[in-house]
Design a protein around this motif. Structure first.
Motif, PDB file in Angstrom:
ATOM      1  N   ASP A 278       0.833  -1.209   0.000  1.00 12.72           N
ATOM      2  CA  ASP A 278       0.000   0.000   0.000  1.00 12.72           C
ATOM      3  C   ASP A 278       0.865   1.256   0.000  1.00 12.72           C
ATOM      4  O   ASP A 278       0.566   2.235  -0.697  1.00 12.72           O
ATOM      5  CB  ASP A 278      -0.916   0.005   1.229  1.00 12.72           C
ATOM      6  CG  ASP A 278      -2.010  -1.046   1.146  1.00 12.72           C
ATOM      7  OD1 ASP A 278      -2.297  -1.504   0.022  1.00 12.72           O
ATOM      8  OD2 ASP A 278      -2.572  -1.413   2.205  1.00 12.72           O
ATOM      9  N   ASN A 279       1.950   1.226   0.784  1.00 16.86           N
ATOM     10  CA  ASN A 279       2.849   2.379   0.817  1.00 16.86           C
ATOM     11  C   ASN A 279       3.499   2.603  -0.549  1.00 16.86           C
ATOM     12  O   ASN A 279       3.693   3.748  -0.976  1.00 16.86           O
ATOM     13  CB  ASN A 279       3.939   2.171   1.872  1.00 16.86           C
ATOM     14  CG  ASN A 279       3.407   2.221   3.286  1.00 16.86           C
ATOM     15  OD1 ASN A 279       2.338   2.774   3.530  1.00 16.86           O
ATOM     16  ND2 ASN A 279       4.145   1.653   4.232  1.00 16.86           N
ATOM     17  N   TYR A 281       2.231   1.780  -3.479  1.00 20.27           N
ATOM     18  CA  TYR A 281       1.212   2.357  -4.366  1.00 20.27           C
ATOM     19  C   TYR A 281       1.001   3.839  -4.067  1.00 20.27           C
ATOM     20  O   TYR A 281       0.767   4.646  -4.978  1.00 20.27           O
ATOM     21  CB  TYR A 281      -0.112   1.613  -4.210  1.00 20.27           C
ATOM     22  CG  TYR A 281      -0.184   0.299  -4.958  1.00 20.27           C
ATOM     23  CD1 TYR A 281       0.355   0.174  -6.230  1.00 20.27           C
ATOM     24  CD2 TYR A 281      -0.812  -0.810  -4.391  1.00 20.27           C
ATOM     25  CE1 TYR A 281       0.284  -1.026  -6.921  1.00 20.27           C
ATOM     26  CE2 TYR A 281      -0.887  -2.016  -5.071  1.00 20.27           C
ATOM     27  CZ  TYR A 281      -0.336  -2.119  -6.342  1.00 20.27           C
ATOM     28  OH  TYR A 281      -0.403  -3.293  -7.023  1.00 20.27           O
ATOM     29  N   SER A 282       1.070   4.213  -2.774  1.00 21.40           N
ATOM     30  CA  SER A 282       0.865   5.611  -2.399  1.00 21.40           C
ATOM     31  C   SER A 282       2.024   6.489  -2.855  1.00 21.40           C
ATOM     32  O   SER A 282       1.825   7.598  -3.358  1.00 21.40           O
ATOM     33  CB  SER A 282       0.703   5.733  -0.880  1.00 21.40           C
ATOM     34  OG  SER A 282      -0.443   5.036  -0.438  1.00 21.40           O
ATOM     35  N   SER A 283       3.249   5.986  -2.668  1.00 20.77           N
ATOM     36  CA  SER A 283       4.424   6.780  -3.039  1.00 20.77           C
ATOM     37  C   SER A 283       4.674   6.782  -4.539  1.00 20.77           C
ATOM     38  O   SER A 283       5.245   7.725  -5.081  1.00 20.77           O
ATOM     39  CB  SER A 283       5.662   6.254  -2.310  1.00 20.77           C
ATOM     40  OG  SER A 283       5.940   4.918  -2.693  1.00 20.77           O
ATOM     41  N   PRO A 285       2.155   6.051  -7.385  1.00 22.90           N
ATOM     42  CA  PRO A 285       0.835   5.667  -7.912  1.00 22.90           C
ATOM     43  C   PRO A 285       0.874   5.166  -9.351  1.00 22.90           C
ATOM     44  O   PRO A 285      -0.035   4.462  -9.789  1.00 22.90           O
ATOM     45  CB  PRO A 285       0.018   6.965  -7.788  1.00 22.90           C
ATOM     46  CG  PRO A 285       1.035   8.069  -7.679  1.00 22.90           C
ATOM     47  CD  PRO A 285       2.206   7.462  -6.991  1.00 22.90           C
ATOM     48  N   LYS A 288       0.178   1.485 -10.265  1.00 32.29           N
ATOM     49  CA  LYS A 288      -1.167   0.934 -10.439  1.00 32.29           C
ATOM     50  C   LYS A 288      -1.481   0.706 -11.915  1.00 32.29           C
ATOM     51  O   LYS A 288      -2.274  -0.175 -12.253  1.00 32.29           O
ATOM     52  CB  LYS A 288      -2.200   1.868  -9.811  1.00 32.29           C
ATOM     53  CG  LYS A 288      -2.107   1.941  -8.294  1.00 32.29           C
ATOM     54  CD  LYS A 288      -3.171   2.846  -7.708  1.00 32.29           C
ATOM     55  CE  LYS A 288      -3.079   2.883  -6.190  1.00 32.29           C
ATOM     56  NZ  LYS A 288      -4.099   3.784  -5.583  1.00 32.29           N
TER      57      LYS A 288
END
Length: 505
Positions: A278-279, A281-283, A285, A288
């Motif tokens: 998740d981290n 994907y957040s850092s 994006p 994705k």
């Protein structure tokens, strides 16, 4: 450099996707593991390989970026014949396609050297392998143990690979090198969406596979311990490995500790896997897009009744995020291979090293590289015009602390040797005549400067200098910058701030 890093980071999920080709479970009674491991017993064979690339440009890209896309799409590789001999010798012949060029090449490798040549080369090129380990300061290297370790690693990985969502088996008739064969077709499909879950499943499997994990670490010990011993590396040098007081010769103790440490590391990774994903994907994006349903890997393996892969087709399409650094929607790779004469009599095609250029002892300049090929040949033009191996760009500031330029009477002077060698020219000192001979690397032009003389010989013609060649307090001979650079086929420009730009095409 920043742009290069931005472009290459997308290779990581692509490489990870290629690792997941099939599963560890049987499919319709067919032993997938056995099919993936069947080629480990192949000692000799003949094969062919084709590879092509297709890049889909992003909307509205620049003309310059479109040229890059066109170059990518022009690349192809056709290795028409690979021969693997039972003694480990291997040869290959094929054609590299690039733009409108088709460049035939041949390759040979045995235990003594790697030899290759291509159309347009004046001589073969080779890299000796004998004594290679010693030259690196490595003793005790055993190729057989390397092969065994590779097999152990392959078996360990394949055993623990999870099944992808789409996998099927069918009996088919296929042509392999002109021969019709009854084969089993193993088809798999994987999307980028599946990859994180497949990797997690793989980690869980290897954590539980105590037997396989221990067998691999045991094999790694058998490989490394003789190397460490032969090179005099003992416990004191390896104190950071966490072996405590266990002596290196205690194989069982070392393997047990190493297994427990490796398993602990895998288990620790599993505990934070979802959060770290998740981290990530957040850092980032953009991942994705890469790890989406539009990224797909299709693999068809055609296996004979001896569980040898006789034919395979791999089609990988990777979706890419919109980016100025990488102006592509997607990039696709297509790979196809055929294999025949499995474990039959095969003799690799040797390339003689007589007259060949030893790449281990020769640091070729751009000019020397070009002169190794026939002028006007496809390879010569590719190296010079497309790859620009002779191009050089230098910038000299007004207060440059490397060149220390001196301006007198409107003429800028720099140390001859520094500029000449930075433009790949050879510099020779003639002590008897107090002269310096400069030979252009690419075109072979010759310049002769004499200390204290205001004349220079350029290819035999006399040219007057604004003032005699002089020596500074550090013993460096100074000559006019523009005259030297232009004689070495470079262009010189100066901006309003006094910066000097030297460019050689």
């Amino acid at each position: 450099m920043k742009k290069m890093k931005a472009r290459t980071k997308w290779l990581l999920p692509i490489l990870a996707l290629l690792l997941i080709l099939a599963g560890c479970q049987s499919v319709a009674g067919f032993d997938v593991n056995k099919a993936l491991l069947g080629d480990l017993d192949v000692k000799s064979s003949e094969s062919s390989t084709t590879l092509s690339v297709n890049a889909v440009p992003a909307a509205g890209i620049s003309a310059e970026d479109q040229k890059m896309v066109d170059l990518i799409n022009s690349f192809s590789l056709n290795i028409s014949h690979v021969k693997l001999q039972d003694n480990g010798n291997i040869s290959a012949s094929g054609v590299v396609g690039y733009k409108q060029l088709s460049i035939p090449f041949t390759f040979f490798m045995d235990t003594t050297a790697v030899v290759f040549t291509a159309k347009g080369a004046k001589q073969p090129f080779y890299y000796p392998l004998e004594g290679y380990e010693e030259s690196l300061g490595l003793k005790g290297f055993d190729q057989n143990k390397t092969t065994e370790l590779s097999k152990l690693l392959t078996q360990f990985v394949v055993k623990n690979l999870p099944n992808p969502g789409a996998i099927s088996i069918a009996s088919v008739n296929e042509s392999v090198y002109g021969e019709q064969l009854s084969l089993t077709k193993l088809h798999t499909e994987i999307t980028g969406e599946e990859l994180p879950a497949l990797v997690k499943s793989f980690l869980k499997s290897i954590s539980k596979d105590t037997e396989g994990f221990t067998a691999f670490i045991s094999g790694l010990y058998d490989y490394l311990y003789p190397l460490l011993e032969a090179n005099g590396i003992g416990a004191s040098e390896l104190s950071d490995l966490g072996l405590g007081d266990i002596p290196l010769e205690d194989k069982e103790g070392v393997v047990t500790v190493a297994h427990d440490a490796a398993k602990l590391a895998v288990d620790a990774l599993l505990l934070v896997y979802d959060k770290q994903l998740d981290n990530l994907y957040s850092s980032t994006p953009e991942l994705k897009t890469v790890l989406s349903k539009d990224t797909k890997l299709n693999v068809d393996l055609f296996v004979d009744n001896g569980f040898h892969v006789r034919k395979q087709n791999i089609d990988l399409n990777v979706a890419l995020p919109a980016s100025e650094d990488l102006p592509l929607q997607s990039i696709s790779l297509k790979l196809g291979t055929q294999t025949w004469n499995v474990n039959g009599p095969v003799t690799a095609d040797r390339i003689s090293t007589e007259g060949a250029l030893d790449m281990s002892s020769t640091d070729l300049t751009p000019g020397e590289t070009l002169r190794s090929f026939e002028q006007g040949s496809d390879l010569y033009n590719l190296l010079k015009n497309d790859m620009g191996i002779t191009s050089k760009s230098l910038v000299i500031a007004p207060d440059d602390d490397y060149y220390y330029p001196i301006v007198e009477g409107g003429t800028t002077y720099v140390p001859l040797r520094y500029l000449a060698e930075d433009l790949d020219a050879a510099v020779e000192w003639d002590g008897a005549n107090r002269a310096i001979k400069v030979t252009d690397d690419v075109y072979g032009d010759q310049l002769v400067f004499k200390i204290g003389s205001d004349k220079v010989q350029i290819n035999g013609a006399t040219v007057k200098l604004p003032q005699p060649v002089f020596i500074d307090e550090y013993g460096d001979a100074y000559v006019p910058l523009r005259l030297l650079a232009e004689a070495l086929h470079a262009k010189v420009e100066t901006d309003e701030d006094g910066y000097i730009y030297i460019d050689r095409p």
